[in-house]
Design a protein around this motif. Sequence first.
Motif, PDB file in Angstrom:
ATOM      1  N   VAL A  15       0.840  -1.188   0.000  1.00  0.00           N
ATOM      2  CA  VAL A  15       0.000   0.000   0.000  1.00  0.00           C
ATOM      3  C   VAL A  15       0.880   1.245   0.000  1.00  0.00           C
ATOM      4  O   VAL A  15       0.624   2.206  -0.725  1.00  0.00           O
ATOM      5  CB  VAL A  15      -0.960   0.001   1.210  1.00  0.00           C
ATOM      6  N   LYS A  16       1.946   1.246   0.774  1.00  0.00           N
ATOM      7  CA  LYS A  16       2.834   2.390   0.836  1.00  0.00           C
ATOM      8  C   LYS A  16       3.550   2.622  -0.490  1.00  0.00           C
ATOM      9  O   LYS A  16       3.855   3.742  -0.839  1.00  0.00           O
ATOM     10  CB  LYS A  16       3.852   2.220   1.953  1.00  0.00           C
ATOM     11  N   LYS A  17       3.807   1.573  -1.225  1.00  0.00           N
ATOM     12  CA  LYS A  17       4.464   1.732  -2.514  1.00  0.00           C
ATOM     13  C   LYS A  17       3.556   2.425  -3.525  1.00  0.00           C
ATOM     14  O   LYS A  17       3.999   3.164  -4.363  1.00  0.00           O
ATOM     15  CB  LYS A  17       4.892   0.378  -3.065  1.00  0.00           C
ATOM     16  N   VAL A  18       2.265   2.201  -3.435  1.00  0.00           N
ATOM     17  CA  VAL A  18       1.326   2.778  -4.383  1.00  0.00           C
ATOM     18  C   VAL A  18       0.878   4.180  -3.939  1.00  0.00           C
ATOM     19  O   VAL A  18       0.712   5.065  -4.758  1.00  0.00           O
ATOM     20  CB  VAL A  18       0.095   1.852  -4.535  1.00  0.00           C
ATOM     21  N   VAL A  19       0.705   4.402  -2.670  1.00  0.00           N
ATOM     22  CA  VAL A  19       0.110   5.625  -2.151  1.00  0.00           C
ATOM     23  C   VAL A  19       0.992   6.880  -2.282  1.00  0.00           C
ATOM     24  O   VAL A  19       0.502   7.911  -2.668  1.00  0.00           O
ATOM     25  CB  VAL A  19      -0.323   5.424  -0.675  1.00  0.00           C
ATOM     26  N   PRO A  20       2.272   6.839  -1.972  1.00  0.00           N
ATOM     27  CA  PRO A  20       3.011   8.098  -1.969  1.00  0.00           C
ATOM     28  C   PRO A  20       3.064   8.741  -3.359  1.00  0.00           C
ATOM     29  O   PRO A  20       3.237   8.059  -4.358  1.00  0.00           O
ATOM     30  CB  PRO A  20       4.410   7.725  -1.503  1.00  0.00           C
ATOM     31  N   LYS A  21       2.890  10.060  -3.356  1.00  0.00           N
ATOM     32  CA  LYS A  21       2.934  10.818  -4.600  1.00  0.00           C
ATOM     33  C   LYS A  21       4.257  11.544  -4.688  1.00  0.00           C
ATOM     34  O   LYS A  21       4.799  12.004  -3.695  1.00  0.00           O
ATOM     35  CB  LYS A  21       1.801  11.840  -4.649  1.00  0.00           C
ATOM     36  N   SER A  22       4.713  11.693  -5.864  1.00  0.00           N
ATOM     37  CA  SER A  22       5.962  12.413  -6.042  1.00  0.00           C
ATOM     38  C   SER A  22       5.686  13.921  -6.060  1.00  0.00           C
ATOM     39  O   SER A  22       4.545  14.362  -6.159  1.00  0.00           O
ATOM     40  CB  SER A  22       6.641  11.968  -7.329  1.00  0.00           C
ATOM     41  N   GLU A  23       6.716  14.720  -5.991  1.00  0.00           N
ATOM     42  CA  GLU A  23       6.591  16.180  -6.022  1.00  0.00           C
ATOM     43  C   GLU A  23       6.023  16.659  -7.354  1.00  0.00           C
ATOM     44  O   GLU A  23       5.329  17.666  -7.416  1.00  0.00           O
ATOM     45  CB  GLU A  23       7.964  16.822  -5.772  1.00  0.00           C
ATOM     46  N   PHE A  24       6.327  15.927  -8.394  1.00  0.00           N
ATOM     47  CA  PHE A  24       5.836  16.303  -9.720  1.00  0.00           C
ATOM     48  C   PHE A  24       4.311  16.315  -9.756  1.00  0.00           C
ATOM     49  O   PHE A  24       3.698  17.243 -10.282  1.00  0.00           O
ATOM     50  CB  PHE A  24       6.393  15.341 -10.766  1.00  0.00           C
ATOM     51  N   PHE A  25       3.689  15.289  -9.188  1.00  0.00           N
ATOM     52  CA  PHE A  25       2.235  15.223  -9.207  1.00  0.00           C
ATOM     53  C   PHE A  25       1.606  16.287  -8.315  1.00  0.00           C
ATOM     54  O   PHE A  25       0.536  16.784  -8.604  1.00  0.00           O
ATOM     55  CB  PHE A  25       1.757  13.817  -8.817  1.00  0.00           C
ATOM     56  N   ARG A  26       2.267  16.639  -7.232  1.00  0.00           N
ATOM     57  CA  ARG A  26       1.749  17.702  -6.370  1.00  0.00           C
ATOM     58  C   ARG A  26       1.780  19.045  -7.107  1.00  0.00           C
ATOM     59  O   ARG A  26       0.837  19.827  -7.038  1.00  0.00           O
ATOM     60  CB  ARG A  26       2.569  17.802  -5.092  1.00  0.00           C
ATOM     61  N   CYS A  27       2.864  19.298  -7.818  1.00  0.00           N
ATOM     62  CA  CYS A  27       2.962  20.541  -8.593  1.00  0.00           C
ATOM     63  C   CYS A  27       1.987  20.538  -9.758  1.00  0.00           C
ATOM     64  O   CYS A  27       1.407  21.562 -10.100  1.00  0.00           O
ATOM     65  CB  CYS A  27       4.381  20.735  -9.111  1.00  0.00           C
ATOM     66  N   LEU A  28       1.823  19.365 -10.349  1.00  0.00           N
ATOM     67  CA  LEU A  28       0.913  19.244 -11.473  1.00  0.00           C
ATOM     68  C   LEU A  28      -0.534  19.496 -11.044  1.00  0.00           C
ATOM     69  O   LEU A  28      -1.317  20.068 -11.796  1.00  0.00           O
ATOM     70  CB  LEU A  28       1.049  17.857 -12.105  1.00  0.00           C
ATOM     71  N   ALA A  29      -0.886  19.133  -9.832  1.00  0.00           N
ATOM     72  CA  ALA A  29      -2.245  19.348  -9.330  1.00  0.00           C
ATOM     73  C   ALA A  29      -2.521  20.830  -9.088  1.00  0.00           C
ATOM     74  O   ALA A  29      -3.651  21.296  -9.247  1.00  0.00           O
ATOM     75  CB  ALA A  29      -2.461  18.555  -8.048  1.00  0.00           C
ATOM     76  N   SER A  30      -1.497  21.605  -8.715  1.00  0.00           N
ATOM     77  CA  SER A  30      -1.708  23.029  -8.458  1.00  0.00           C
ATOM     78  C   SER A  30      -1.518  23.884  -9.706  1.00  0.00           C
ATOM     79  O   SER A  30      -1.760  25.087  -9.678  1.00  0.00           O
ATOM     80  CB  SER A  30      -0.758  23.503  -7.357  1.00  0.00           C
ATOM     81  N   LEU A  31      -1.102  23.297 -10.804  1.00  0.00           N
ATOM     82  CA  LEU A  31      -0.873  24.048 -12.036  1.00  0.00           C
ATOM     83  C   LEU A  31      -2.135  24.731 -12.577  1.00  0.00           C
ATOM     84  O   LEU A  31      -2.079  25.907 -12.930  1.00  0.00           O
ATOM     85  CB  LEU A  31      -0.255  23.130 -13.100  1.00  0.00           C
ATOM     86  N   PRO A  32      -3.292  24.079 -12.659  1.00  0.00           N
ATOM     87  CA  PRO A  32      -4.494  24.769 -13.162  1.00  0.00           C
ATOM     88  C   PRO A  32      -4.885  25.977 -12.312  1.00  0.00           C
ATOM     89  O   PRO A  32      -5.298  27.007 -12.841  1.00  0.00           O
ATOM     90  CB  PRO A  32      -5.582  23.705 -13.123  1.00  0.00           C
TER      91      PRO A  32
END
Length: 112
Positions: A15-32
């Motif tokens: 579960v821990k291998k799938v759950v953590p998000k990278s910094e790229f996805f966090r930045c990508l979510a705030s881009l819009p």
Amino acid sequence: MDSTEKLNRNKNSDVKKVVPKSEFFRCLASLPTCLCFMMAVSSVAFCFLLSFKTFQLENRVKLLEKGNAPVFAPAETSILTEGGTLLPVIRDTIESILQEVRIAYPLQYFKS
């Protein structure tokens, strides 16, 4: 118990291998959100710029109209002298027109 603990650890690790998000996805979510904010700020700035340019253009047109006012709207008293009588050129023209009318229609309209 050892086997169940190992299974639980394996499940948690999967579960821990799938759950953590990278910094790229966090930045990508705030881009819009950032993009919308930048567009809103730029549109407000453009409106202020356009308003300022329109104000300048209106002032320039008013100055041009003020400078050309005598050409487009001659004074009402331009055909009158200081005493309030007609200028001699205009008076002579009106007298000649009246004379022609009196000759064309001698007694119908004028009783002199």
